[in-house]
Scaffold this motif. Structure first.
Motif, PDB file in Angstrom:
ATOM      1  N   GLY A  39      -7.732  -2.302   4.159  1.00  0.00           N
ATOM      2  CA  GLY A  39      -7.443  -0.872   4.159  1.00  0.00           C
ATOM      3  C   GLY A  39      -8.189  -0.070   4.923  1.00  0.00           C
ATOM      4  N   GLY A  40      -9.043  -0.258   5.771  1.00  0.00           N
ATOM      5  CA  GLY A  40      -9.412   0.688   6.701  1.00  0.00           C
ATOM      6  C   GLY A  40     -10.387   1.567   5.873  1.00  0.00           C
ATOM      7  N   GLY A  41      -9.816   3.013   6.081  1.00  0.00           N
ATOM      8  CA  GLY A  41     -10.544   4.163   5.469  1.00  0.00           C
ATOM      9  C   GLY A  41     -10.739   3.925   3.672  1.00  0.00           C
ATOM     10  N   LEU A  45     -14.236   3.970   1.987  1.00  0.00           N
ATOM     11  CA  LEU A  45     -14.644   4.574   0.657  1.00  0.00           C
ATOM     12  C   LEU A  45     -14.833   4.076  -0.383  1.00  0.00           C
ATOM     13  N   VAL A  46     -14.400   2.975  -0.720  1.00  0.00           N
ATOM     14  CA  VAL A  46     -14.735   2.231  -1.737  1.00  0.00           C
ATOM     15  C   VAL A  46     -16.212   1.594  -1.640  1.00  0.00           C
ATOM     16  N   TYR A  47     -16.169   1.014  -0.215  1.00  0.00           N
ATOM     17  CA  TYR A  47     -17.586   0.542  -0.072  1.00  0.00           C
ATOM     18  C   TYR A  47     -18.716   1.459  -0.247  1.00  0.00           C
ATOM     19  N   ILE A  48     -18.572   2.830   0.222  1.00  0.00           N
ATOM     20  CA  ILE A  48     -19.624   3.925  -0.012  1.00  0.00           C
ATOM     21  C   ILE A  48     -19.783   4.313  -1.350  1.00  0.00           C
ATOM     22  N   PHE A 204      -4.162   5.752   0.349  1.00  0.00           N
ATOM     23  CA  PHE A 204      -4.278   5.302  -1.030  1.00  0.00           C
ATOM     24  C   PHE A 204      -3.154   3.841  -1.025  1.00  0.00           C
ATOM     25  N   SER A 205      -2.215   3.988  -0.214  1.00  0.00           N
ATOM     26  CA  SER A 205      -1.109   2.868  -0.168  1.00  0.00           C
ATOM     27  C   SER A 205      -1.779   1.688   0.422  1.00  0.00           C
ATOM     28  N   ASN A 206      -3.157   1.619   1.049  1.00  0.00           N
ATOM     29  CA  ASN A 206      -3.733   0.546   1.432  1.00  0.00           C
ATOM     30  C   ASN A 206      -4.599  -0.106   0.138  1.00  0.00           C
ATOM     31  N   PHE A 207      -4.698   0.655  -0.841  1.00  0.00           N
ATOM     32  CA  PHE A 207      -5.537   0.154  -2.107  1.00  0.00           C
ATOM     33  C   PHE A 207      -5.136  -1.176  -2.747  1.00  0.00           C
ATOM     34  N   MET A 210      -8.129  -6.321  -4.384  1.00  0.00           N
ATOM     35  CA  MET A 210      -8.888  -7.240  -3.197  1.00  0.00           C
ATOM     36  C   MET A 210      -9.655  -6.281  -2.412  1.00  0.00           C
ATOM     37  N   THR A 211      -9.495  -4.965  -2.092  1.00  0.00           N
ATOM     38  CA  THR A 211     -10.293  -4.065  -1.530  1.00  0.00           C
ATOM     39  C   THR A 211     -11.621  -4.044  -2.427  1.00  0.00           C
ATOM     40  N   VAL A 212     -11.512  -3.784  -3.410  1.00  0.00           N
ATOM     41  CA  VAL A 212     -12.828  -3.743  -4.333  1.00  0.00           C
ATOM     42  C   VAL A 212     -13.519  -5.071  -4.271  1.00  0.00           C
ATOM     43  N   VAL A 213     -12.791  -6.212  -4.484  1.00  0.00           N
ATOM     44  CA  VAL A 213     -13.479  -7.726  -4.533  1.00  0.00           C
ATOM     45  C   VAL A 213     -14.298  -7.634  -3.281  1.00  0.00           C
TER      46      VAL A 213
END
Ligand code: PFF
Length: 452
Positions: A39-41, A45-48, A204-207, A210-213
């Motif tokens: 999901g790129g950005g 964002l989630v990582y930070i 947000f459509s890329n969220f 799995m992005t969080v995991v």
């Protein structure tokens, strides 16, 4: 490691040593491919967000546990509460699982360095090059053996201090080079700006869950958390140095390097492929497929590429050295083995686990575990299962057994704990609940019970 526990000489000594262990292939190779895929950005964002909450709380807790007890992971948990010794043991197993496959990737980096030095650069920029390379049996095994062998020799003869010094001096060069390559790509290649937008603007459509995991596993991996390493580092830290400030500095530095690596690779992926899904989802091969193309397009690219892969190799080596050093010291302490015997045992185990990881792309490509290739499986089991489990139990341990106050008191030995509230809330409520949710959903996903 356990005897003769000397202290770091000063604040910078501690931060540099911890940052040296933190910055490695995780930042340069792993972060960009995860960011591209998940999901790129949105991933960024989630990582930070995770890093200033979970990452911060866990890093402070681990360093404080180490400094309070003056012991490395297993003994530290035992000293605080015997019933939790198993968490230390679990944490100590993680580096033993990571080291073999880390060395397989280290072998790939070595091969690319040698390729650039020996004038094979334009071949390496070809589309099929990397696939053919890891699809062959002998060569990747050879480079893997060389990489793990070099790591073992350095650890055996105790010359890591020398290597670490060299790499610390060269770290700014690696960072400058990464920035240079990123800017070159962005300002000279068509389509690169689409990549910058994909990487920097959260969509947000890329969220997905799995992005969080993926972001959480990456956070542990990159900051060397949930594997006992920061506890050991903490045990060497002097009482008058601020744990809070050190944790923040390590996080900013580690995240900064990962951010730049993403900026170097993702716009390039867009420039060469238009950002189609297949290219973005390439996974572990992304850096090896993309960067040679950038170097090919750059004046003086062969030399710049050679220098770049040399720096990456050094960063990978210092990480593999500290991974091996950690495992070796566990064997020495727990099984009362001599340094040389421990080293040979760890080398043996690493070869045993590393060979199938390497062959998973060639001779054994049909052999999968839970639908994953061997290397991916080791990566999954350590990052998505064991580290979250260790982090979860550590958070529970701090919240309910020793109580957050024990950590806060240790932190306040060197002054006010500014983010005390955030720390307490995260370690008590947010971390346990979120880690558990993530753990359960990633397990259900792997077993195909739900798709996340
Ligand atoms: N944090 C390192 C990286 O991002 O590459 C990996 C690592 C190195 C983990 C050394 C643990 C360690 F002791």
């Amino acid at each position: 490691m356990s005897s003769n526990r000397s202290s770091f000489t000063g604040k910078i000594g501690f931060v540099l040593a911890a940052a040296g262990s933190a910055v490695g292939l995780g930042n340069i190779w792993r972060f960009p491919y995860l960011a591209a895929k998940y999901g790129g950005g949105m991933f960024l964002l989630v990582y930070i967000a995770l890093s200033v909450t979970f990452g911060f709380a866990l890093m402070v807790a681990e360093i404080a546990i180490g400094r309070k007890t003056g012991k490395s992971a297993i003994e530290a948990f035992t000293a605080l509460d015997k019933r939790f010794t198993f968490v230390g043991v679990l944490a100590a197993i993680v580096p033993a699982i990571i080291l073999p496959y880390y060395s397989v990737i280290g072998g790939w980096v070595t091969k690319y360095l040698v390729g650039f030095v020996s004038g094979d650069a334009s071949n390496m920029a070809g589309d099929a090059y990397f696939g053919n390379y890891i699809g062959s049996v002998g060569e990747p095994l050879l480079w893997f053996a060389l990489f793990i062998g070099a790591t073992a020799v350095i650890v055996l003869f105790g010359v890591e201090k020398g290597i670490e010094k060299v790499s610390k001096v060269l770290m700014p060069v690696l960072i400058a080079l990464t920035l240079f390559i990123a800017l070159y790509t962005i300002f000279s290649m068509d389509g690169a700006w689409d990549g910058v937008r994909y990487y920097l603007l959260p969509d947000f459509s890329n969220f997905s869950l799995m992005t969080v995991v993926a972001a959480m596993g990456q956070l542990f991996y990159s900051m060397s958390l949930a594997m006992g390493i920061m506890i050991t580092f903490g045990s060497y830290m002097k009482k008058d140095i601020s744990i809070e400030k050190s944790a923040k500095q390590i996080e900013i530095f580690d995240t900064g390097v990962a951010f730049l690596a993403g900026l170097m690779i993702i716009p390039a992926v867009f420039a060469f492929s238009g950002g189609n899904e297949e290219a973005l989802g390439k996974g572990p091969s992304l850096m090896f497929v993309t960067l040679p193309k950038v170097f090919e397009a750059m004046p003086g690219g062969t030399i710049i590429g050679a220098v770049f892969f040399f720096m990456v190799l050094l960063a990978a080596l210092t990480s593999s050295i500290s991974l091996m050093e950690t495992v070796v010291s566990v064997f020495m302490d727990k099984f009362k083995l001599g340094r040389r015997t421990s080293c040979l045992v760890v080398l043996g185990i690493s070869v045993l686990l590393g060979v199938p990881s390497s062959l998973g792309y060639s001779a054994w490509s049909d052999f999968t575990i839970l639908g994953m290739q061997v290397l991916d499986f080791f990566d999954f089991i350590s990052n998505s299962i064991m580290m979250p489990v260790v982090a979860l139990i550590t958070a529970i341990f701090v919240s309910f057994v020793i109580k957050p106050k024990a950590i806060i008191d240790e932190v306040e030995l060197s002054g006010k704990f500014k983010w005390k509230k955030l720390f307490s809330v995260v370690i008590r409520y947010v971390a346990p609940v979120c880690i558990l949710a993530i753990l359960v959903s990633s397990v259900l996903d792997v077993f195909g019970i739900v798709k996340i």
